[in-house]
Enzyme design. Structure first.
Site, PDB file in Angstrom:
ATOM      1  N   ALA A   3       0.387  -0.842   0.238  1.00 19.95           N
ATOM      2  CA  ALA A   3       0.331   0.137   0.216  1.00 19.95           C
ATOM      3  C   ALA A   3       0.589   0.917   0.162  1.00 19.95           C
ATOM      4  O   ALA A   3       1.918   1.225   0.912  1.00 19.95           O
ATOM      5  CB  ALA A   3      -1.019   0.176   1.586  1.00 19.95           C
ATOM      6  N   SER A   4       0.598   2.737  -0.827  1.00 14.88           N
ATOM      7  CA  SER A   4       1.645   2.946  -0.667  1.00 14.88           C
ATOM      8  C   SER A   4       1.121   4.302   0.372  1.00 14.88           C
ATOM      9  O   SER A   4       1.978   5.353   0.333  1.00 14.88           O
ATOM     10  CB  SER A   4       1.297   3.978  -2.658  1.00 14.88           C
ATOM     11  OG  SER A   4       1.047   3.124  -3.608  1.00 14.88           O
TER      12      SER A   4
END
Length: 204
Positions: A10-11
């Site tokens: 996940a960024s």
């Protein structure tokens, strides 16, 4: 059972809170079970694809001596964000006898010749799109500059809008005042005071 690695990323923390990694895991598990793989996950949280410091990604690559048959991701952009980086990593996987599968990108399976070709084509288009976005951003910035719009941090000013007297800041510093005390005396935040002191120190 045949070992496979699953990689999820996940960024941002918001993506993590919204369940992005869990959804990726569910998709990878479904695929792995259909192939009879024993899956082991490596999970990076709040790590941009451009960030080279992805601890779990690096740990996964260091674990290839355990001979996983394949690395599985939900989408290719969870794995790499540039074509050169992608191809370099895939070459490394191939040298270690490990394939690559992207569950939601149809045909992305490097264990087949057609899958590898399609992967390179998609990666090229993804990089082209990012380059176009960067080009449009740069063009927009240049147009704004031509119209006199300024970017970057504002000038060093006090709370009432007057410019900070750098000589006064250094004078107070010479008298032994801390940066916080100087900022309070000058009526400004501590950030520009620290900047003035640092610049004076660098030029000394």
């Amino acid at each position: 059972m045949t070992l496979a690695f699953g990689y999820v990323r996940a960024s941002t923390l918001d993506e993590v809170k919204q369940g992005s990694n869990e959804r990726q895991k569910d998709e990878i598990l479904k695929y792995a079970h259909s192939k009879g793989y024993d899956i082991e996950f490596f999970e990076d949280k709040a790590k941009s694809g451009r960030n080279t410091q992805r601890p779990e990604f690096e740990r996964m690559l260091r674990s290839l001596d355990r001979k996983p048959k394949v690395i599985i991701v939900s989408k290719i952009d969870r794995f790499a964000r540039s074509l050169s980086d992608l191809l370099k990593t895939l070459e490394f996987l191939e040298q270690n006898g490990t394939g690559f599968v992207s569950v939601n990108d149809s045909g992305i399976d490097t264990t087949t010749p057609n899958g590898r070709l399609l992967l390179q084509i998609l990666g090229a288009f993804a990089e082209f799109e990012r380059n176009m976005i960067n080009y449009r951003t740069k063009a927009g910035r240049e147009q704004a500059l031509s119209k006199g719009i300024k970017f970057g941090r504002p000038s060093l000013k006090t709370m009432n809008g007057t410019f900070i007297d750098k000589r006064k800041v250094l004078e107070l510093k010479g008298k032994g005042l801390s940066a916080r005390a100087i900022a309070k005396t000058m009526g400004c935040s501590i950030t520009p005071v620290l900047k003035i002191i640092r610049e004076a120190s660098d030029s000394a």
